[in-house]
Write an enzyme that holds these catalytic residues in place. Sequence first.
Site, PDB file in Angstrom:
ATOM      1  CG  PHE A  28      -1.840   1.166   1.314  1.00 13.27           C
ATOM      2  CD1 PHE A  28      -3.015   1.164   0.573  1.00 13.27           C
ATOM      3  CD2 PHE A  28      -1.559   2.274   2.106  1.00 13.27           C
ATOM      4  CE1 PHE A  28      -3.892   2.242   0.626  1.00 13.27           C
ATOM      5  CE2 PHE A  28      -2.431   3.360   2.170  1.00 13.27           C
ATOM      6  CZ  PHE A  28      -3.602   3.334   1.426  1.00 13.27           C
ATOM      7  N   GLY A  29       0.655   2.136  -0.967  1.00 14.46           N
ATOM      8  CA  GLY A  29       1.383   3.407  -1.031  1.00 14.46           C
ATOM      9  C   GLY A  29       0.437   4.557  -0.722  1.00 14.46           C
ATOM     10  CE1 TYR A  30       2.426   5.063   4.044  1.00 16.83           C
ATOM     11  CE2 TYR A  30       2.489   7.440   4.231  1.00 16.83           C
ATOM     12  CZ  TYR A  30       3.004   6.199   4.547  1.00 16.83           C
ATOM     13  OH  TYR A  30       4.123   6.121   5.349  1.00 16.83           O
ATOM     14  N   GLY A  31       2.035   7.959  -0.066  1.00 19.19           N
ATOM     15  CA  GLY A  31       2.792   9.202  -0.266  1.00 19.19           C
ATOM     16  C   GLY A  31       3.330   9.199  -1.687  1.00 19.19           C
ATOM     17  CB  SER A  32       6.755   9.577  -3.065  1.00 26.64           C
ATOM     18  OG  SER A  32       7.388   8.480  -2.459  1.00 26.64           O
ATOM     19  CD  GLU A  86       9.184   4.565   1.414  1.00 25.57           C
ATOM     20  OE1 GLU A  86       8.991   5.372   2.337  1.00 25.57           O
ATOM     21  OE2 GLU A  86       8.923   4.844   0.228  1.00 25.57           O
TER      22      GLU A  86
HETATM   23  C1  SIN Z   1       4.466   5.810   0.801  1.00 25.51           C
HETATM   24  O1  SIN Z   1       4.363   6.516  -0.196  1.00 25.51           O
HETATM   25  O2  SIN Z   1       3.701   4.820   0.946  1.00 25.51           O
HETATM   26  C2  SIN Z   1       5.485   6.028   1.867  1.00 25.51           C
HETATM   27  C3  SIN Z   1       5.900   7.445   2.045  1.00 25.51           C
HETATM   28  C4  SIN Z   1       6.649   8.024   0.889  1.00 25.51           C
HETATM   29  O3  SIN Z   1       7.576   7.375   0.377  1.00 25.51           O
HETATM   30  O4  SIN Z   1       6.315   9.132   0.468  1.00 25.51           O
END
Ligand code: SIN
Length: 190
Positions: free
Chosen positions: A24-28, A99
């Site tokens: 699951f990705g929530y940022g970049s 990360e």
């Molecule tokens: C993510 O995107 O899931 C982790 C935070 C990031 O790398 O911005």
Amino acid sequence: MSIDTTQANHEDGRFANHEELWLFGYGSLIYKAGFDYIRRAPATIHGWQRRFWQGSHDHRGTPDAPGRVATLVERPGAACVGMAYRITPAVFDHLDHREKNGYLRFATPMHFADGHVEEGLVYIATSDNAAWLGDASVNAIAKQIQRSCGPSGPNRDYVLDLAEALRALNADDSHVYAIARRLQALIDTE
Ligand code: SIN
């Protein structure tokens, strides 16, 4: 906790012997994959909310002048919309490196639009990591983001690209949108 979480994540055996798993990705990770994946689909995880409370020493800032990037903080009843990627464990080395500044792998159920739910991994930076910055006013967060820049580029691009990606997903995220709005207003007066 050590600021570099690469080794801790490497030692995490969960999903290592699976042929495929969900990430699951929530940022970049929503708008810039940068790794091989089998397929992807929007998904939601429950009990977590997105916050720009994690310092970035390695991507959108430097150790002396950290930027602010997204992490997840626990809040009962919250829902976080993001992008789920079907990957193989071959991608772990890339993800653990990307990360490494305080993020640890967590397992979480992901809810998909068609109603099915699957357990997968998400990288989260918790408040006990050395790069943690925590809460601040919308204005203070936006100003820090406005001036920060690191090896992956300006911190402002991270925030504005994330806000645009969340709008495209119809995600309800007042924190991200408030900071993106304030940041844009600051940029407009530069
Ligand atoms: C993510 O995107 O899931 C982790 C935070 C990031 O790398 O911005």
